[in-house]
Scaffold this motif. Structure first.
Motif, PDB file in Angstrom:
ATOM      1  N   VAL A 127       0.992  -1.180   0.052  1.00 32.50           N
ATOM      2  CA  VAL A 127      -0.085   0.254   0.056  1.00 32.50           C
ATOM      3  C   VAL A 127       0.595   1.478  -0.586  1.00 32.50           C
ATOM      4  N   LEU A 128       2.017   1.352   1.010  1.00 28.67           N
ATOM      5  CA  LEU A 128       2.323   2.503   1.319  1.00 28.67           C
ATOM      6  C   LEU A 128       3.552   2.609   0.262  1.00 28.67           C
ATOM      7  N   GLY A 129       4.152   1.776  -1.265  1.00 27.04           N
ATOM      8  CA  GLY A 129       4.753   1.375  -2.477  1.00 27.04           C
ATOM      9  C   GLY A 129       3.756   2.022  -2.878  1.00 27.04           C
ATOM     10  N   SER A 130       2.885   1.509  -3.109  1.00 26.75           N
ATOM     11  CA  SER A 130       1.955   1.911  -4.279  1.00 26.75           C
ATOM     12  C   SER A 130       1.086   3.149  -4.495  1.00 26.75           C
ATOM     13  N   LEU A 131       1.201   4.023  -2.981  1.00 26.40           N
ATOM     14  CA  LEU A 131       0.756   5.260  -2.987  1.00 26.40           C
ATOM     15  C   LEU A 131       2.723   6.560  -3.571  1.00 26.40           C
ATOM     16  N   VAL A 132       3.252   5.633  -3.366  1.00 24.88           N
ATOM     17  CA  VAL A 132       4.495   6.537  -3.720  1.00 24.88           C
ATOM     18  C   VAL A 132       4.025   6.287  -5.595  1.00 24.88           C
ATOM     19  N   ALA A 133       3.869   4.954  -6.338  1.00 22.67           N
ATOM     20  CA  ALA A 133       3.782   5.345  -7.199  1.00 22.67           C
ATOM     21  C   ALA A 133       3.285   6.389  -8.195  1.00 22.67           C
ATOM     22  N   ASP A 134       1.815   5.954  -7.492  1.00 17.61           N
ATOM     23  CA  ASP A 134       0.943   6.521  -7.727  1.00 17.61           C
ATOM     24  C   ASP A 134       1.435   8.209  -8.103  1.00 17.61           C
ATOM     25  N   LEU A 135       2.185   9.415  -6.988  1.00 12.12           N
ATOM     26  CA  LEU A 135       2.867  10.098  -7.029  1.00 12.12           C
ATOM     27  C   LEU A 135       2.951   9.827  -8.214  1.00 12.12           C
ATOM     28  N   LEU A 136       4.946   9.486  -7.863  1.00 14.01           N
ATOM     29  CA  LEU A 136       5.635   9.643  -9.110  1.00 14.01           C
ATOM     30  C   LEU A 136       4.649   9.833 -10.908  1.00 14.01           C
ATOM     31  N   ALA A 137       3.813   8.709 -10.622  1.00  8.27           N
ATOM     32  CA  ALA A 137       3.279   9.157 -12.292  1.00  8.27           C
ATOM     33  C   ALA A 137       2.548  10.136 -12.459  1.00  8.27           C
ATOM     34  N   PHE A 138       2.065  11.184 -11.241  1.00  9.31           N
ATOM     35  CA  PHE A 138       1.171  12.386 -10.954  1.00  9.31           C
ATOM     36  C   PHE A 138       2.453  13.113 -11.719  1.00  9.31           C
ATOM     37  N   ALA A 139       3.660  13.189 -10.838  1.00  9.17           N
ATOM     38  CA  ALA A 139       5.253  14.093 -11.012  1.00  9.17           C
ATOM     39  C   ALA A 139       5.400  13.917 -12.578  1.00  9.17           C
ATOM     40  N   ARG A 140       5.204  12.980 -13.491  1.00 10.41           N
ATOM     41  CA  ARG A 140       5.528  13.028 -14.017  1.00 10.41           C
ATOM     42  C   ARG A 140       4.731  12.996 -15.009  1.00 10.41           C
ATOM     43  N   SER A 141       3.593  13.308 -14.834  1.00  8.31           N
ATOM     44  CA  SER A 141       2.913  13.371 -15.870  1.00  8.31           C
ATOM     45  C   SER A 141       2.987  14.606 -17.038  1.00  8.31           C
ATOM     46  N   ARG A 142       2.156  14.871 -17.916  1.00  8.70           N
ATOM     47  CA  ARG A 142       2.586  15.963 -18.944  1.00  8.70           C
ATOM     48  C   ARG A 142       1.040  16.648 -19.142  1.00  8.70           C
ATOM     49  N   VAL A 143      -0.054  16.841 -18.550  1.00 12.55           N
ATOM     50  CA  VAL A 143      -1.392  17.290 -18.050  1.00 12.55           C
ATOM     51  C   VAL A 143      -1.676  18.221 -18.292  1.00 12.55           C
ATOM     52  N   PRO A 144      -2.185  19.529 -19.258  1.00 11.04           N
ATOM     53  CA  PRO A 144      -1.605  20.794 -18.580  1.00 11.04           C
ATOM     54  C   PRO A 144      -2.971  21.166 -17.445  1.00 11.04           C
ATOM     55  N   TYR A 145      -2.482  22.225 -16.757  1.00 10.61           N
ATOM     56  CA  TYR A 145      -4.190  22.935 -15.209  1.00 10.61           C
ATOM     57  C   TYR A 145      -4.313  23.813 -16.187  1.00 10.61           C
ATOM     58  N   VAL A 146      -4.454  24.409 -17.495  1.00  4.77           N
ATOM     59  CA  VAL A 146      -6.179  24.684 -17.471  1.00  4.77           C
ATOM     60  C   VAL A 146      -6.339  24.642 -18.999  1.00  4.77           C
ATOM     61  N   SER A 147      -7.056  24.410 -19.494  1.00  7.86           N
ATOM     62  CA  SER A 147      -7.272  24.559 -20.688  1.00  7.86           C
ATOM     63  C   SER A 147      -7.094  25.753 -21.501  1.00  7.86           C
ATOM     64  N   ASP A 148      -7.662  25.865 -22.739  1.00  8.90           N
ATOM     65  CA  ASP A 148      -8.500  27.135 -23.216  1.00  8.90           C
ATOM     66  C   ASP A 148      -7.239  29.231 -23.539  1.00  8.90           C
ATOM     67  N   VAL A 149      -6.363  28.457 -23.198  1.00  8.30           N
ATOM     68  CA  VAL A 149      -5.699  29.425 -22.112  1.00  8.30           C
ATOM     69  C   VAL A 149      -5.220  30.202 -23.532  1.00  8.30           C
ATOM     70  N   ARG A 150      -5.258  31.952 -23.997  1.00  9.03           N
ATOM     71  CA  ARG A 150      -4.323  32.375 -24.890  1.00  9.03           C
ATOM     72  C   ARG A 150      -3.217  33.578 -24.349  1.00  9.03           C
TER      73      ARG A 150
END
Length: 160
Positions: A127-150
Motif C-alpha cells: 500500500v505504501l509503495g503504491s502511494l509512492v507509485a501514484d505520486l510518481l505517476a502524477f509528478a511525471r505526467s504532462r497534463v495541462p493545468y488549464v484549457s483554452d488559455v491564450r
C-alpha cells in the motif's frame, strides 16, 4: 476526466496518469511479493512465504481496482469527472473492496498455512509503495493545468 477541450481540440484526460499508476503499481506489487515472500520464507517458513505472497497480491489487486474504477467511471460518465455516475462507480468499487477485504481477512485469521504478521507487513508495504507509485505517476505526467488559455502574442488571439 473533464469535458473541456484545450485549444487544439483534444479532451483533457487523466487516463495517462492512471495507466502509468497501474504500471508502476504492478511493478511494485511484484517486487513486494518477491521480497516479502523471501523474507517470510526465512522468518516463518512456508506460512511466511504464503503470507508475503498473498498480502502483496491482495493489496496490488485492490489498489489496481481503484485506478480501474476511475477509468471505468470516466468512460461511463463520458469524461465528466463531476458526474454522479463517475463518483458512484468509484464509491461502489470502494465499498466492494472494503467488504471483500474484511471477509478475506476474517477467513484468513487463525489459519495455520499463512503467517498473519508477514501478510500484514507485506500488505502495508504494498500500500505504501503504491502511494509512492501514484505520486510518481502524477509528478511525471504532462497534463495541462488549464484549457483554452491564450497568451498575449499568440497567433490565435487576433492581435499583433
Amino acid at each position: 476526466m473533464s469535458t473541456e477541450r484545450p485549444a487544439d481540440g483534444r479532451p483533457l484526460t487523466v487516463t495517462p496518469i492512471l495507466t502509468r499508476s497501474l504500471r508502476y503499481g504492478a511493478i511494485w506489487a511484484v517486487a513486494v511479493a518477491v521480497v516479502a515472500g523471501l523474507i517470510g520464507l526465512l522468518v516463518a517458513g512456508t506460512p511466511g512465504l504464503v503470507g508475503g505472497l498473498v498480502g502483496a497480491v491482495m493489496a496490488g489487486v485492490f489498489l489496481a481496482l481503484t485506478a480501474l474504477s476511475m477509468l471505468l467511471g470516466g468512460r461511463l460518465a463520458h469524461g465528466d469527472g463531476t458526474s454522479p455516475v463517475f463518483f458512484g462507480t468509484v464509491l461502489a468499487a470502494l465499498i466492494v473492496k472494503l467488504i471483500v477485504f474484511l471477509v478475506v481477512v476474517l477467513l484468513l485469521r487463525g489459519q495455520e498455512w499463512i503467517s498473519g504478521a508477514v501478510f500484514g507487513w507485506a500488505a502495508i508495504a504494498a500500500v505504501l509503495g503504491s502511494l509512492v507509485a501514484d505520486l510518481l505517476a502524477f509528478a511525471r505526467s504532462r497534463v495541462p493545468y488549464v484549457s483554452d488559455v491564450r497568451l498575449p502574442g499568440d497567433r490565435h488571439d487576433g492581435g499583433a
